[in-house]
Scaffold this motif. Sequence first.
Motif, mmCIF file in Angstrom:
data_model
loop_
_atom_site.group_PDB
_atom_site.id
_atom_site.type_symbol
_atom_site.label_atom_id
_atom_site.label_comp_id
_atom_site.label_asym_id
_atom_site.label_seq_id
_atom_site.Cartn_x
_atom_site.Cartn_y
_atom_site.Cartn_z
ATOM 1 N N LYS A 1 0.801 -1.642 -0.019
ATOM 2 C CA LYS A 1 -0.100 0.389 -0.037
ATOM 3 C C LYS A 1 0.484 1.657 -0.337
ATOM 4 C CE LYS A 1 -3.647 -1.892 0.470
ATOM 5 N NZ LYS A 1 -4.120 -2.518 -0.906
ATOM 6 N N ASN A 2 1.802 0.969 1.145
ATOM 7 C CA ASN A 2 2.258 2.457 0.818
ATOM 8 C C ASN A 2 4.105 2.368 -0.390
ATOM 9 O OD1 ASN A 2 4.714 0.218 1.666
ATOM 10 N ND2 ASN A 2 4.417 0.794 3.957
ATOM 11 N N GLU A 3 3.644 2.603 -1.199
ATOM 12 C CA GLU A 3 4.629 3.112 -2.649
ATOM 13 C C GLU A 3 5.202 3.814 -2.442
ATOM 14 O OE1 GLU A 3 2.572 2.586 -6.312
ATOM 15 O OE2 GLU A 3 1.295 0.723 -5.488
ATOM 16 N N ILE A 4 6.271 3.626 -3.130
ATOM 17 C CA ILE A 4 7.802 4.428 -3.373
ATOM 18 C C ILE A 4 7.419 5.450 -4.548
ATOM 19 C CG2 ILE A 4 10.124 5.195 -2.863
ATOM 20 C CD1 ILE A 4 10.791 2.052 -2.121
ATOM 21 N N SER A 5 7.243 6.887 -3.898
ATOM 22 C CA SER A 5 6.736 8.253 -5.010
ATOM 23 C C SER A 5 8.840 8.274 -5.641
ATOM 24 C CB SER A 5 6.505 9.319 -4.756
ATOM 25 O OG SER A 5 7.119 9.390 -3.485
ATOM 26 N N ALA A 6 8.262 8.632 -6.439
ATOM 27 C CA ALA A 6 9.491 9.372 -7.371
ATOM 28 C C ALA A 6 9.708 10.960 -7.239
ATOM 29 C CB ALA A 6 9.739 9.031 -9.294
ATOM 30 N N VAL A 7 10.913 11.484 -6.702
ATOM 31 C CA VAL A 7 11.263 12.551 -6.858
ATOM 32 C C VAL A 7 11.833 13.353 -7.574
ATOM 33 C CG1 VAL A 7 11.459 14.580 -5.115
ATOM 34 C CG2 VAL A 7 11.046 12.550 -3.762
#
Length: 93
Positions: free
Chosen positions: A71-77
């Motif tokens: 559920k807690n996906e890593i987002s790209a910055v």
Amino acid sequence: MWKDFFYYTKSERRVILLLLAIALLLLGIWAVMEYLRPVEVPVTLSESEEIDSFLANLEEQEKIRKSHTPKNEISAVLQPFDPNVSFQNWRID
């Protein structure tokens, strides 16, 4: 006067006839392929049930796959980038 617009040399007439012959040949091949194409067989009831069970199985597998994803996906910055600025220690040897 009209002969000035529609006059072609012998080599130009040959090319025009060659292109027309190729177009007619391709059109003939297409017509024969359409004539020889097999007739589509309608789907029977047992095949329809088989297709429905296959689609239900796919939907079930999709639900299972979605339940196993984190559920807690890593987002790209995004970082600032200027391609016109070169690196200080970078060079091609």
